[in-house]
Design an enzyme around this catalytic site. Structure first.
Site, PDB file in Angstrom:
ATOM      1  N   HIS A  23      -4.464  43.480  84.651  1.00 33.56           N
ATOM      2  CA  HIS A  23      -5.744  42.749  84.759  1.00 33.56           C
ATOM      3  C   HIS A  23      -6.093  42.604  86.238  1.00 33.56           C
ATOM      4  CE1 HIS A  23      -5.692  40.485  80.616  1.00 33.56           C
ATOM      5  NE2 HIS A  23      -6.186  41.697  80.518  1.00 33.56           N
ATOM      6  N   HIS A  79      -9.419  47.271  69.726  1.00 33.96           N
ATOM      7  CA  HIS A  79      -9.874  46.427  70.841  1.00 33.96           C
ATOM      8  C   HIS A  79     -10.342  47.369  71.944  1.00 33.96           C
ATOM      9  CE1 HIS A  79      -9.879  43.511  74.029  1.00 33.96           C
ATOM     10  NE2 HIS A  79      -8.632  43.652  74.421  1.00 33.96           N
ATOM     11  N   GLU A  81     -10.782  46.802  75.315  1.00 33.70           N
ATOM     12  CA  GLU A  81     -10.385  46.670  76.719  1.00 33.70           C
ATOM     13  C   GLU A  81      -9.735  47.988  77.171  1.00 33.70           C
ATOM     14  OE1 GLU A  81      -8.169  43.038  77.433  1.00 33.70           O
ATOM     15  OE2 GLU A  81      -8.802  42.972  79.526  1.00 33.70           O
ATOM     16  N   ASP A  83      -7.255  49.144  78.751  1.00 34.97           N
ATOM     17  CA  ASP A  83      -5.854  49.557  78.620  1.00 34.97           C
ATOM     18  C   ASP A  83      -5.579  50.189  77.255  1.00 34.97           C
ATOM     19  OD1 ASP A  83      -6.410  46.876  77.859  1.00 34.97           O
ATOM     20  OD2 ASP A  83      -4.282  46.394  77.765  1.00 34.97           O
ATOM     21  N   HIS A 146      -7.534  38.701  71.815  1.00 32.86           N
ATOM     22  CA  HIS A 146      -7.993  37.678  72.711  1.00 32.86           C
ATOM     23  C   HIS A 146      -9.402  37.928  73.236  1.00 32.86           C
ATOM     24  CE1 HIS A 146      -7.096  39.896  76.694  1.00 32.86           C
ATOM     25  NE2 HIS A 146      -6.914  40.743  75.711  1.00 32.86           N
ATOM     26  N   ASP A 165      -3.261  43.417  70.892  1.00 31.01           N
ATOM     27  CA  ASP A 165      -2.634  42.573  71.920  1.00 31.01           C
ATOM     28  C   ASP A 165      -1.777  41.442  71.333  1.00 31.01           C
ATOM     29  OD1 ASP A 165      -3.530  43.799  74.311  1.00 31.01           O
ATOM     30  OD2 ASP A 165      -5.489  42.854  74.112  1.00 31.01           O
ATOM     31  N   TYR A 193       3.436  35.936  78.105  1.00 31.13           N
ATOM     32  CA  TYR A 193       2.214  36.588  77.595  1.00 31.13           C
ATOM     33  C   TYR A 193       1.341  35.559  76.861  1.00 31.13           C
ATOM     34  CZ  TYR A 193      -0.198  40.514  75.173  1.00 31.13           C
ATOM     35  OH  TYR A 193      -1.109  41.419  74.683  1.00 31.13           O
ATOM     36  N   HIS A 226       1.290  46.395  73.136  1.00 28.65           N
ATOM     37  CA  HIS A 226       2.119  46.358  74.356  1.00 28.65           C
ATOM     38  C   HIS A 226       3.549  45.981  73.951  1.00 28.65           C
ATOM     39  CE1 HIS A 226      -1.346  46.419  77.063  1.00 28.65           C
ATOM     40  NE2 HIS A 226      -1.872  45.393  76.411  1.00 28.65           N
TER      41      HIS A 226
HETATM   42 FE1  FEO Z   1      -6.874  42.999  75.827  1.00 26.29          FE
HETATM   43 FE2  FEO Z   1      -4.089  44.884  76.191  1.00 26.29          FE
HETATM   44  O1  FEO Z   1      -5.900  44.469  76.363  1.00 26.29           O
END
Ligand code: FEO
Length: 400
Positions: A23, A79, A81, A83, A146, A165, A193, A226
């Site tokens: 991030h 999701h 985002e 990554d 999230h 996530d 996390y 992750h």
């Molecule tokens: Fe919300 Fe692992 O990205």
């Protein structure tokens, strides 16, 4: 390299050993991370999530070599985002016809990131795609876990929840599963996390857990995006999330401060001694926030029932490392935690009051006016800090 997760389900993601900041520089990843992508191969082949953009070519080349891009029927993007979606431009450049199943909010987000009009298939909770052999992918929206666009995908007939996530950890490992890694490292990364990413969304976590548990679905594996995959007692991480979402606290006090000429540090140490004297069962942790990783400080705040936050005064304000962490802590909106502020000063001494205001704004119950002392602490001042610590222990329910 493709790795087997379950019958006809493979991990095709990327382990990122080098990642130390995530991030931007907002989240330290001492143990690296992974971007988990999964391939479900029944009569139809589905790719669930991709990897971060720097690894896009390597990821798509591997898929071409090991699966054949022509054999993928569709993508599920849990999701948007970057990554997890970062390889979409490379993948879609080579397979522009691939449908992408995602939420309506994910369409907005993917268009916002990549400015492409791909073949989006908007799904809602309960929608599913039949993939043959008696199996289907069922979608469960998970807004604010999230991001607004987040969703889970459940493999009906395979009892796997692809949770993106949620339930993840930033942990690089060649060992794919939760029972194959060091348990202390795993749980340290899980709580960090949750504390740093999910705390503000705890009410959503509670509701989503109740909803998913209420579905009574068979569940053998939770496969996040992750870190390791939960195959050994997968519900253990769900149980932990339920605990963490319920205004979590341990019998711990965290003292965090910055100091210019060590006066505020000496107050912190005196207060730590006082708490220890008055409350032998309480764990006490002290961090100089200019020297300690801020995400590790925040993880300790998450564990604590109370905090003491200190800074000397500079230019009628707070030292910058304290100001930075207070900004983050305010945004995380911790609940059910007590607090007070302190600081040593030479001129005007505004810092403790300013810190207390920030803590109150962030949802902490500020128990008193704190401790503000003039000039370098002498023996009497340090004894006053100890006395303050003893009194603070009483105010936070810290009897022996
Ligand atoms: Fe919300 Fe692992 O990205």
């Amino acid at each position: 390299m493709m790795r087997k997760v379950a019958e006809n389900v493979s991990w095709v993601g990327k382990i990122d050993w080098e990642l130390k900041k995530f991030h931007g520089s907002e989240y330290s990843t001492h143990r690296g991370s992974s971007y988990n992508s999964y391939l479900v191969r029944e009569e139809k082949t589905a790719l669930i999530d991709t990897v971060w953009m720097p690894f896009a070519k390597e990821f798509v080349d591997n898929l071409e070599a090991e699966v054949g891009l022509a054999n993928i029927d569709f993508v599920v993007q849990n999701h948007a985002e970057v990554d997890h979606s970062g390889a979409l431009p490379e993948l879609l450049r080579r397979r522009p016809d691939l449908p992408i199943y995602c939420t309506a909010n994910a369409v907005k987000s993917l268009k916002g990131h990549y400015h492409q009009d791909w073949d989006f298939r908007v799904v809602k909770t309960g929608d599913s795609v039949d993939i043959g052999n008696g199996k289907k992918l069922v979608f469960v929206e998970a807004p604010m876990l999230h991001w607004p666009d987040s969703m889970f995908t459940y493999l009906a007939g395979g009892a796997i929840l692809f949770s993106n996530d949620a339930f993840g950890q930033h942990l690089a490992s060649e060992r794919l599963f939760n029972d194959a890694v060091d348990q202390n490292e795993l749980w340290e990364e899980c709580v960090k996390y949750y504390a740093n990413i999910l705390t503000p969304f705890s009410s959503f976590v509670t509701k989503k857990i109740q909803e998913v548990v209420g579905m009574n679905l068979p569940l053998e594996i939770i496969a996040p995006s992750h870190g390791v995959i939960w195959r050994d007692n997968p519900l253990q991480i769900v149980t932990k999330y339920a605990e963490w979402a319920a205004d979590y606290q341990e019998n711990q006090v965290t003292i965090f401060y910055d100091s210019m000429w060590d006066g505020t540090r000496k107050l912190a140490e005196g207060m730590a001694q006082g708490i220890a004297e008055a409350s032998p069962g309480t764990k006490i942790v002290a961090h100089n926030v200019a020297k300690t990783d801020k995400n590790d400080v925040i993880t300790d705040v998450f564990r604590s029932k109370a905090v003491l936050a200190g800074s000397p005064t500079i230019n009628k304000g707070i030292l910058n490392a304290m100001a930075g962490i207070l900004e983050e802590i305010e945004g995380l909106r911790f609940k059910n935690k007590k607090a007070a502020a302190f600081g040593c000063y030479g001129w005007s001494g505004e810092a403790p009051k300013l810190i207390a205001e920030r803590l109150a704004k962030g949802g902490f119950e500020v128990v008193d006016e704190g401790l503000k002392t003039l000039w370098e602490p002498d023996a009497a001042t340090i004894e006053a800090a100890r006395a303050y610590g003893r009194a603070f222990a009483g105010k936070i329910g810290g009897a022996a």
